[in-house]
Scaffold this motif. Structure first.
Motif, PDB file in Angstrom:
ATOM      1  N   ALA A 520      14.202  50.187  55.392  1.00 31.33           N
ATOM      2  CA  ALA A 520      12.978  49.773  56.076  1.00 31.33           C
ATOM      3  C   ALA A 520      11.758  49.960  55.188  1.00 31.33           C
ATOM      4  CB  ALA A 520      12.824  50.569  57.376  1.00 31.33           C
ATOM      5  N   MET A 521      11.710  51.034  54.419  1.00 32.76           N
ATOM      6  CA  MET A 521      10.580  51.271  53.519  1.00 32.76           C
ATOM      7  C   MET A 521      10.467  50.174  52.475  1.00 32.76           C
ATOM      8  SD  MET A 521      11.009  55.385  52.951  1.00 32.76           S
ATOM      9  CE  MET A 521       9.681  55.490  51.742  1.00 32.76           C
ATOM     10  N   VAL A 522      11.602  49.713  51.946  1.00 39.21           N
ATOM     11  CA  VAL A 522      11.585  48.720  50.870  1.00 39.21           C
ATOM     12  C   VAL A 522      11.369  47.315  51.406  1.00 39.21           C
ATOM     13  CG1 VAL A 522      13.011  47.648  49.076  1.00 39.21           C
ATOM     14  CG2 VAL A 522      13.003  50.134  49.357  1.00 39.21           C
ATOM     15  N   SER A 523      12.131  46.910  52.445  1.00 41.77           N
ATOM     16  CA  SER A 523      12.181  45.501  52.844  1.00 41.77           C
ATOM     17  C   SER A 523      11.239  45.140  53.979  1.00 41.77           C
ATOM     18  CB  SER A 523      13.618  45.133  53.239  1.00 41.77           C
ATOM     19  OG  SER A 523      14.046  45.927  54.331  1.00 41.77           O
ATOM     20  N   GLN A 524      10.660  46.131  54.668  1.00 41.32           N
ATOM     21  CA  GLN A 524       9.793  45.819  55.802  1.00 41.32           C
ATOM     22  C   GLN A 524       8.389  46.406  55.671  1.00 41.32           C
ATOM     23  OE1 GLN A 524      11.656  46.621  59.636  1.00 41.32           O
ATOM     24  NE2 GLN A 524      13.688  46.410  58.717  1.00 41.32           N
ATOM     25  N   TRP A 525       8.288  47.590  55.098  1.00 37.50           N
ATOM     26  CA  TRP A 525       6.998  48.283  55.096  1.00 37.50           C
ATOM     27  C   TRP A 525       6.300  48.238  53.741  1.00 37.50           C
ATOM     28  CZ3 TRP A 525       9.809  52.953  57.688  1.00 37.50           C
ATOM     29  CH2 TRP A 525      10.151  52.594  58.995  1.00 37.50           C
ATOM     30  N   GLY A 526       6.851  47.551  52.771  1.00 40.98           N
ATOM     31  CA  GLY A 526       6.193  47.354  51.496  1.00 40.98           C
ATOM     32  C   GLY A 526       5.908  48.617  50.727  1.00 40.98           C
ATOM     33  N   MET A 527       6.815  49.591  50.742  1.00 41.76           N
ATOM     34  CA  MET A 527       6.582  50.868  50.080  1.00 41.76           C
ATOM     35  C   MET A 527       7.376  50.999  48.784  1.00 41.76           C
ATOM     36  SD  MET A 527       6.194  53.541  53.222  1.00 41.76           S
ATOM     37  CE  MET A 527       4.891  53.294  54.437  1.00 41.76           C
ATOM     38  N   SER A 528       7.648  49.876  48.142  1.00 43.37           N
ATOM     39  CA  SER A 528       8.283  49.883  46.830  1.00 43.37           C
ATOM     40  C   SER A 528       7.323  49.250  45.837  1.00 43.37           C
ATOM     41  CB  SER A 528       9.608  49.109  46.870  1.00 43.37           C
ATOM     42  OG  SER A 528      10.095  48.887  45.572  1.00 43.37           O
ATOM     43  N   ASP A 529       6.997  49.979  44.768  1.00 43.57           N
ATOM     44  CA  ASP A 529       6.088  49.436  43.767  1.00 43.57           C
ATOM     45  C   ASP A 529       6.699  48.260  43.037  1.00 43.57           C
ATOM     46  OD1 ASP A 529       4.270  51.375  44.452  1.00 43.57           O
ATOM     47  OD2 ASP A 529       4.950  52.801  42.933  1.00 43.57           O
ATOM     48  N   ALA A 530       8.005  48.241  42.884  1.00 41.14           N
ATOM     49  CA  ALA A 530       8.651  47.153  42.145  1.00 41.14           C
ATOM     50  C   ALA A 530       8.655  45.851  42.932  1.00 41.14           C
ATOM     51  CB  ALA A 530      10.084  47.559  41.790  1.00 41.14           C
ATOM     52  N   LEU A 531       8.789  45.918  44.238  1.00 42.11           N
ATOM     53  CA  LEU A 531       8.874  44.721  45.076  1.00 42.11           C
ATOM     54  C   LEU A 531       7.551  44.352  45.732  1.00 42.11           C
ATOM     55  CD1 LEU A 531      12.321  45.441  46.730  1.00 42.11           C
ATOM     56  CD2 LEU A 531      11.810  43.603  45.132  1.00 42.11           C
ATOM     57  N   GLY A 532       6.657  45.311  45.857  1.00 49.00           N
ATOM     58  CA  GLY A 532       5.346  45.011  46.404  1.00 49.00           C
ATOM     59  C   GLY A 532       5.335  44.929  47.920  1.00 49.00           C
ATOM     60  N   PRO A 533       4.154  44.682  48.498  1.00 49.18           N
ATOM     61  CA  PRO A 533       3.992  44.647  49.968  1.00 49.18           C
ATOM     62  C   PRO A 533       4.439  43.320  50.564  1.00 49.18           C
ATOM     63  CG  PRO A 533       1.882  44.279  48.917  1.00 49.18           C
ATOM     64  CD  PRO A 533       2.855  44.538  47.814  1.00 49.18           C
ATOM     65  N   LEU A 534       5.728  43.036  50.491  1.00 48.50           N
ATOM     66  CA  LEU A 534       6.302  41.819  51.060  1.00 48.50           C
ATOM     67  C   LEU A 534       7.396  42.199  52.047  1.00 48.50           C
ATOM     68  CD1 LEU A 534       6.665  39.563  47.876  1.00 48.50           C
ATOM     69  CD2 LEU A 534       4.840  39.501  49.593  1.00 48.50           C
ATOM     70  N   GLN A 535       7.592  41.317  53.054  1.00 48.93           N
ATOM     71  CA  GLN A 535       8.655  41.539  54.039  1.00 48.93           C
ATOM     72  C   GLN A 535       9.868  40.712  53.633  1.00 48.93           C
ATOM     73  OE1 GLN A 535       7.952  40.110  58.014  1.00 48.93           O
ATOM     74  NE2 GLN A 535       9.357  41.588  58.923  1.00 48.93           N
ATOM     75  N   TYR A 536      10.961  41.394  53.469  1.00 51.44           N
ATOM     76  CA  TYR A 536      12.192  40.733  53.064  1.00 51.44           C
ATOM     77  C   TYR A 536      13.226  40.688  54.186  1.00 51.44           C
ATOM     78  CZ  TYR A 536      10.316  41.239  48.359  1.00 51.44           C
ATOM     79  OH  TYR A 536       9.530  41.173  47.242  1.00 51.44           O
ATOM     80  N   GLU A 537      13.018  41.431  55.258  1.00 50.54           N
ATOM     81  CA  GLU A 537      13.958  41.454  56.379  1.00 50.54           C
ATOM     82  C   GLU A 537      13.173  41.447  57.675  1.00 50.54           C
ATOM     83  OE1 GLU A 537      16.360  44.868  55.843  1.00 50.54           O
ATOM     84  OE2 GLU A 537      17.666  43.946  54.348  1.00 50.54           O
ATOM     85  N   GLU A 538      13.741  40.829  58.700  1.00 54.79           N
ATOM     86  CA  GLU A 538      13.116  40.754  60.017  1.00 54.79           C
ATOM     87  C   GLU A 538      13.727  41.788  60.934  1.00 54.79           C
ATOM     88  OE1 GLU A 538      13.535  36.875  61.594  1.00 54.79           O
ATOM     89  OE2 GLU A 538      11.839  36.049  60.481  1.00 54.79           O
ATOM     90  N   GLN A 539      12.888  42.393  61.766  1.00 51.87           N
ATOM     91  CA  GLN A 539      13.384  43.339  62.762  1.00 51.87           C
ATOM     92  C   GLN A 539      14.011  42.572  63.912  1.00 51.87           C
ATOM     93  OE1 GLN A 539      10.313  45.992  64.032  1.00 51.87           O
ATOM     94  NE2 GLN A 539       9.969  46.838  62.001  1.00 51.87           N
TER      95      GLN A 539
END
Length: 655
Positions: A520-539
């Motif tokens: 959730a931190m990586v794909s929904q909440w944008g808390m990865s510096d490498a991937l940035g603040p983007l949503q990659y998965e839907e709840q």
């Protein structure tokens, strides 16, 4: 519904259904007996031998007949051996001469005509018998489908009056905002002219949306109780039957009954059972459920607000409702009934605790802090479980200990007191839970620890329970890092104490929780510096802690690999931080594990005292817990990677 609150038009007394069924069967049996008796009267009587006419003539010729009685075509008589006989004679003109030649005594009487009522009864009895049997079968099939033999289309809504069990807003706690939203509906029902003077129109319908157990039905009853008007309640599934047109007929009948009792409230529970999107299911658009929904839409358009009928519906699936049902003019107002916050839980607990004799140590706020995410129904069950537990123990008052045990039972399940664990398994469980507890103590961003236990409960061999200071509606990065380290603390403790090859499967739930949080931190909440603040998965379905089932969006293989890499980096960071804490404070880990082995359950304050003072603080000779010898004390402290923190991010200043 109490005994005095009967449905309009329904029976208010009379024999119960069992007696009615018994009387019907008795009537059927009596009719059968009468029919058999009438038929039997025409048959041969007892001790009378029926013989053929030819045999009768032979016996007359042989002189074996003593006397005869002729009645039309029926000939009865006595043989020379005094036996009775009966036969049917055709139109034989020589019969009398033959009898006189053999000196047979002859008597004759006219044939008795069968009464007309007997003929009608015998001929019509089978018809009435099958008619009554069919009526009885129809009554049995339709006894839950309305009153009367043709009650398929009758409304099954139950009318509740305010004679007994009146519910008001004082009985509804923890959902103040939803209560205020519906307050003007109460004012309208009390004084409709107040809004009409200014040209305002009260909403025709209000849709209550919320999770199960949040009090939607109770809130609807409170509206009726405050306004003092009748309250009709029905479930959405009660409209739909296997027979086409039944649901639409019930909708019409329900609104007709409501108009007779206006002003009133009609409450439809679980409206999604009948109000789903049209055309979204199997079959064509003329199926029974869609016809019922169409009729409901027409009826809601067919009455004015001045008639004093308010439609209140409840659902926990508003996303599946048909848009035509939600448009203005039908369900104008949508009221969200959320899970209660900490203040709401305190009020709900106080409402239910009024009915329970409490010990002086019971604190509703402490219980509310330890029950985040619980609905009003869950809290009512919690109070009831505590009262039952105190009764089983023979207590006169319900103490805080019973509430704590009941809370653990509601959340985790019943204790496994009969579960037999080996010494090694119990020792590993103690170190596992001690690892969770110690990491939580040394990570300031974590929620305060409430207690730790190694008593098996539900599907867990032990657990560490936190006690948030307040309800969390958003989560910060440092809190998530602390949670990852805390979750991995149990597995790290097992590895440090028992070795790499002795790590057990007990951390499977911890690994699942850490993976969900990291994803959730990586794909929904944008808390990865490498991937940035983007949503990659839907709840797909939110839970209280923010973890959810997800569906991956369209993305390249390279992006998917990066997501998996960042998730792995976050989980490894939590593992590294937990290893650093436990390696540095290995003696504290031994003390907490030893205390858990001795006492099985420790409070949060006791764990802190053990960690920092080495004293459990209990008033008993064994208050001092010695360090439990174990492997792993010589493992060197794991260093952070150069140029970065444990989670792969730049190290903070002073790290």
């Amino acid at each position: 519904m109490n005994d005095n609150d009967k449905q309009p038009g329904g029976d208010s007394g009379g024999p119960n259904p069992w007696m009615k069924s018994l009387l019907i069967w008795v009537g059927i049996l009596v009719a059968l007996a009468l029919f058999v008796t009438l038929i039997d009267n025409r048959s041969v009587g007892p001790n009378v031998n029926g013989i053929a006419y030819s045999q009768f003539l032979d016996r007359v010729q042989n002189g074996q007949v003593k006397d005869v009685n002729i009645a039309g075509e029926v000939v009865t008589g006595t043989m020379s051996d005094n036996s009775k006989f009966r036969t049917y004679a055709p139109q034989d003109p020589r019969l009398t001469d033959r009898l006189r030649e053999k000196n047979v005594t002859i008597t004759a009487k006219p044939e008795d005509p069968t009464p007309i009522w007997q003929i009608l009864l015998v001929n019509s009895l089978p018809f009435f018998l099958f008619l009554g049997l069919g009526y009885f079968v129809m009554r049995q099939m339709q006894k839950n489908s309305g009153s009367g033999a043709m009650g398929f289309g009758k409304s099954r809504a139950k009318m509740l009056t305010q004679k007994e069990g009146r519910v008001t807003f004082n009985d509804v706690a923890g959902i103040d905002e939803a209560r205020e939203e519906l307050q003007e509906i109460v004012e309208f029902l009390k004084d409709p002219t107040k809004f009409a003077r200014l040209g305002g129109k009260i909403p025709k319908g209000a849709l209550l949306v919320g999770s199960p157990g949040t009090g939607k039905t109770l809130l609807a009853r409170a509206i009726a109780g405050e306004a003092g008007v009748p309250f009709f309640t029905i479930s959405g599934s009660d409209f739909v039957e296997m027979f086409v047109g039944v649901g639409a007929s019930r909708v019409r009948d329900m609104f007709a009954e409501a108009k007779k009792s206006a002003p009133c409230i009609v409450f439809i529970d679980e409206i999604d059972a009948v109000g789903r999107h049209r055309g979204a299911g199997l079959g064509n658009g003329n199926d029974e459920r869609e016809q019922t929904l169409n009729q409901l839409l027409v009826e809601m358009d067919g009455f004015e607000a001045s008639e004093g009928i308010i439609i209140v519906a409840a659902t926990n699936r508003p996303d599946v409702l048909d848009p035509a049902l939600l448009r203005p003019g039908r369900f104008d107002r949508r009221v969200t009934v959320p899970l209660p916050d900490i203040e709401g839980r305190v009020k709900i607990l106080e409402v239910h605790m009024k009915k329970v004799p409490l010990a002086p140590d019971v604190d509703a706020r402490t219980l509310a802090r330890g029950t985040p995410g619980m609905s009003g129904a869950d809290l009512a069950n919690l109070v009831n479980e505590a009262a039952l537990m105190a009764a089983r123990l023979g207590k006169r008052l319900v103490a805080m200990a019973q509430f704590e045990t009941a809370k653990d039972r509601v959340i985790m399940g019943t204790e496994w007191r009969s579960l037999v664990m080996t010494t090694d398994e119990k020792r590993m469980t103690a170190y596992h839970e001690a690892g969770h507890a110690l990491v939580r103590v040394h990570t300031p961003a974590s929620d305060p620890i409430h207690k730790a236990t190694i008593i098996p409960r539900g599907g867990a061999l032990g657990m560490v329970v936190s006690m948030p200071e307040r309800d969390n509606y958003s989560y910060h990065r440092d809190k998530m890092y602390a949670d990852l380290a805390t979750v991995m603390g149990g597995r790290v403790a097992e590895e440090l104490i028992f070795g790499y090859d002795k790590v057990s499967s007990g951390a499977s739930g911890d690994i699942k929780q850490a993976t969900k949080l990291a994803r959730a931190m990586v794909s929904q909440w944008g808390m990865s510096d490498a991937l940035g603040p983007l949503q990659y998965e839907e709840q797909q379905g939110e839970t209280f802690l923010g973890y959810s089932q997800t569906q991956r969006q369209n993305m390249s293989n390279e992006t998917a690999l990066m997501i998996d890499s960042e998730i792995r980096k976050l989980v490894d960071g939590g593992l590294m931080q937990a290893r650093e804490i436990l390696t540095e404070h290995i003696e504290q880990l031994h003390r907490i594990a030893g205390a858990l082995l001795e006492y099985e359950t420790l409070t949060g304050d006791e764990i802190k005292r053990l960690a920092f003072d080495g004293d459990i603080g209990r008033d008993d000779p064994d208050a001092k817990v010695s360090i439990v010898p174990g492997a792993g004390t010589s493992i060197p402290k794991t260093r952070r990677p150069k140029g970065g923190g444990p989670f792969g991010n730049p190290a903070p200043a002073g790290a």
